[in-house]
Design an enzyme around this catalytic site. Sequence first.
Site, PDB file in Angstrom:
ATOM      1  CG  ASP A 165      11.622 106.984  29.391  1.00 57.49           C
ATOM      2  OD1 ASP A 165      11.765 106.014  30.153  1.00 57.49           O
ATOM      3  OD2 ASP A 165      10.618 107.715  29.381  1.00 57.49           O
TER       4      ASP A 165
ATOM      5  CB  CYS B  58     -24.929 103.601  29.917  1.00 52.62           C
ATOM      6  SG  CYS B  58     -23.868 102.931  28.634  1.00 52.62           S
TER       7      CYS B  58
ATOM      8  CE  LYS C 217      17.018 107.515  34.852  1.00 55.75           C
ATOM      9  NZ  LYS C 217      15.856 106.874  34.265  1.00 55.75           N
TER      10      LYS C 217
ATOM     11  CB  CYS D 290     -24.331  97.939  28.110  1.00 54.24           C
ATOM     12  SG  CYS D 290     -23.298  99.316  27.605  1.00 54.24           S
TER      13      CYS D 290
ATOM     14  CD  GLU E 116      26.807 107.605  30.603  1.00 59.97           C
ATOM     15  OE1 GLU E 116      25.786 106.895  30.704  1.00 59.97           O
ATOM     16  OE2 GLU E 116      27.938 107.198  30.880  1.00 59.97           O
TER      17      GLU E 116
ATOM     18  CB  CYS F   6     -27.053 100.366  26.809  1.00 63.09           C
ATOM     19  SG  CYS F   6     -26.763 100.478  28.586  1.00 63.09           S
TER      20      CYS F   6
ATOM     21  CE1 TYR G 195      22.802 101.776  31.507  1.00 65.77           C
ATOM     22  CE2 TYR G 195      21.671 102.639  29.583  1.00 65.77           C
ATOM     23  CZ  TYR G 195      21.650 101.915  30.766  1.00 65.77           C
ATOM     24  OH  TYR G 195      20.499 101.333  31.192  1.00 65.77           O
TER      25      TYR G 195
ATOM     26  CE  LYS H 191      13.615 110.087  36.172  1.00 67.65           C
ATOM     27  NZ  LYS H 191      12.820 109.557  37.148  1.00 67.65           N
TER      28      LYS H 191
ATOM     29  CB  CYS I 183     -23.089 101.270  32.110  1.00 68.78           C
ATOM     30  SG  CYS I 183     -24.362 100.352  31.241  1.00 68.78           S
TER      31      CYS I 183
HETATM   32  S1  IVH Z   1      23.543 103.682  34.670  1.00 66.38           S
HETATM   33  C1  IVH Z   1      24.072 101.250  38.574  1.00 66.38           C
HETATM   34  N1  IVH Z   1      23.227 105.179  32.561  1.00 66.38           N
HETATM   35  O1  IVH Z   1      17.945 104.437  34.171  1.00 66.38           O
HETATM   36  C2  IVH Z   1      23.611 102.229  37.572  1.00 66.38           C
HETATM   37  N2  IVH Z   1      21.307 104.118  33.462  1.00 66.38           N
HETATM   38  O2  IVH Z   1      16.829 104.906  36.815  1.00 66.38           O
HETATM   39  C3  IVH Z   1      23.213 101.600  36.297  1.00 66.38           C
HETATM   40  N3  IVH Z   1      19.260 104.530  32.194  1.00 66.38           N
HETATM   41  O3  IVH Z   1      17.848 101.096  35.198  1.00 66.38           O
HETATM   42  C4  IVH Z   1      22.494 102.496  35.399  1.00 66.38           C
HETATM   43  N4  IVH Z   1      20.158 105.790  30.639  1.00 66.38           N
HETATM   44  O4  IVH Z   1      17.467 101.632  32.706  1.00 66.38           O
HETATM   45  C5  IVH Z   1      22.621 104.397  33.462  1.00 66.38           C
HETATM   46  N5  IVH Z   1      23.110 106.490  30.666  1.00 66.38           N
HETATM   47  C6  IVH Z   1      22.511 105.715  31.550  1.00 66.38           C
HETATM   48  C7  IVH Z   1      21.131 105.439  31.498  1.00 66.38           C
HETATM   49  C8  IVH Z   1      20.567 104.651  32.487  1.00 66.38           C
HETATM   50  C9  IVH Z   1      19.035 105.226  31.072  1.00 66.38           C
HETATM   51  C10 IVH Z   1      18.208 103.821  32.933  1.00 66.38           C
HETATM   52  C11 IVH Z   1      18.512 102.388  33.277  1.00 66.38           C
HETATM   53  C12 IVH Z   1      18.428 102.293  34.761  1.00 66.38           C
HETATM   54  C13 IVH Z   1      17.541 103.452  35.086  1.00 66.38           C
HETATM   55  C14 IVH Z   1      17.743 103.914  36.506  1.00 66.38           C
END
Ligand code: IVH
Length: 692
Positions: free
Chosen positions: A129, A418, A127, A442, A125, A421, A236, A324, A436
């Site tokens: 942000d 600076c 990840k 200033c 899945e 000023c 998720y 990552k 400064c």
């Molecule tokens: S599973 C016990 N699935 O990543 C595991 N986390 O670095 C629970 N996150 O705190 C997390 N997408 O905020 C999971 N598809 C995904 C995710 C995901 C983003 C974030 C989540 C977690 C952090 C961990």
Amino acid sequence: MTAKPVEALTEAEAAAELERLAAEIAEHDRAYHERDAPTVSDAEYDALRRRNEAIEARFPALVRADSPSKHVGGAPSGGFAKRRHRMPMLSLDNAFAAEEFVEFDARVRRFLGLSADVALDVVAEPKIDGLSINLTYEHGEFVHGATRGDGAEGEDVTANLRTIASVPRRLKGRAPDLIEIRGEVFMTKADFLAMNAAQEAAGQRLFANPRNAAAGSLRQLDPAITASRPLSLFAYAMGEASGKVADTHWDYLAQLRHWGFRVNELSALVHTEAEAEAFQARIGLERSGLAYDIDGVVYKINDLGLQRRLGFVGRAPRWAIAWKFPAEQAVTVLKDIRIQVGRTGALTPVADLEPVNVGGVLVEHATLHNEDEIARKDVRIGDTVVLQRAGDVIPQILRVIEDRRPADAVPFAFPDHCPVCGSLAVRTGGEVVRRCTGGLICTAQRVERLIHFVSRHAFDIDGLGEKTIREFFDEGWLHSPADLFRLPAREAEIAGREGWGAVSARNLARAIEARRTIPLARFIYALGIRRIGERNAQLLARHYVSYANFREQMLAATEIGSDARLALGSIIGIGPAIAEELADFFAEAHNRDILDDLTAEVRVEDDVPAAGAGAGALAGKTIVFTGTLERMSRPEAKARAEALGAKVTDSVSKKTDYVVVGADAGSKARKAAELGVATLTEDEWHALAGLE
Ligand code: IVH
């Protein structure tokens, strides 16, 4: 930064550095978790924590009560009720390369006793942000939701979550009586850019990236504001559930969809390592074109029975890994370097760039941190540079592409005056920052201090943003903070200005009037004294209780070696370096004038300790301290007692109300017993002084 190697530190240097690191990390934590506005990159933050740990490992005796190593991330901030998760919200282990993914697979197989040829399905899945949240449903109804917080408990943001369309109010179809569902709240990149543009036009603060914009929007005290922000949720994971939902994670995701959740449509089932690698590569290519930020792919063992057997190590599950992506990078031309002057006079170099798209976000500026950093990277105006947006903060300049350097590129001469000023700008005490020395002459520092003064955790004046402060400052209306409280008298004049009208001028005047009374802690924080962030301001307010007492003690503390100075430096969490900043501030006559001018306009409320303790119990009493106090120094105890209205004397008489008896007390304790004067243990004294 060229910090001294940990092995070379003397004990005194280590102690001083641990104090500095505790304050700095706490400030970064607050910037990140409470204001959703980080001021350093994740990498820099990690480096600070690692250095703190390395110093503590070498000098275990110096570990501080407030050490950052004793807590992770952000505790829930004030403002929202806390909510404990039924099942802890954990984090994920990371992988950065294919070998680490292979190692994950091998680890899982070793643990389960599965040979390499047995199929082991994994769900992949993206990840997301954003920020993770936990939703609780009872009998299919959404009952409450909380942020992750420290993993055990977070902030109850139920009302705000109800404003998000992709959080179902009611689950469709059958569901266990009680179920916790986890997911990520996020904002799309396009919505983030549009929102920042609107914030800028309104003179409001900007968010660093979509993640912080989402966090800031969800953590609004007024749900109407959250409702106006374009937030979305991908579900998720599961937390507690009173009944079985599925046998595999893949089926669980399907169930989430049936219930009405949005599940990321790129999620896929992969059967082999080669498929996982191919998935990682494909999503990596698609990443910058996605509507939202992702920073990797999460791989989860599909079979929920196997997940249960695998369990957890520390704070992360054995059955999942986050692979990552490298931070998103781009190449562009550095057009100019400007120097910004901050509230405390720090000169920060900022790069103006040829606008460039980094992973879907348009970047025009980057910080260059300080002069050593410019020299180290040998960044010159006209250079082509590699830029990185690591999903965090202001983008960074990683390096220069030297073979694309034009012949006329010039090294940047960092100013020693600076730019605003003209005062001398100096580096003191081995600091990397040049400051400064103009102080309040200033204009840059004055404006920045005013902006800080009205900010959310200080005077919090609604509708008085950076843009308005600059406008009124340029008009010559704002010389010092007290002038802000003279703005309501100019209401008619403001109403007539371009961009203003009767209603907005009226609202501003009202907002200012509403802040004429302020708690002591906010007042102290608002002054913008270096190193006095919110926490230190609270410690000071708690200790000195009233503004009058605070002012008097600070004046006394300007004298090195005075009781007041010792008391200040021995407040737990304050320490000598911070005491010196405060003393320096109060030693300046013009700062005192500014304060007196201000307190003629505003009323500062006492910091009233918890009910049943403190002010009431000690007012007018005479106290004697004897023996060795273990929990606070003698000067601190004396200052605290006086702040609460008590008189502290040296000898016990019939007029003494309490004798506080520390360890190894001698004749005074005996005398108290003879005269029938009440004695207190140190703990009882703490309770009476409202210090628990
Ligand atoms: S599973 C016990 N699935 O990543 C595991 N986390 O670095 C629970 N996150 O705190 C997390 N997408 O905020 C999971 N598809 C995904 C995710 C995901 C983003 C974030 C989540 C977690 C952090 C961990």
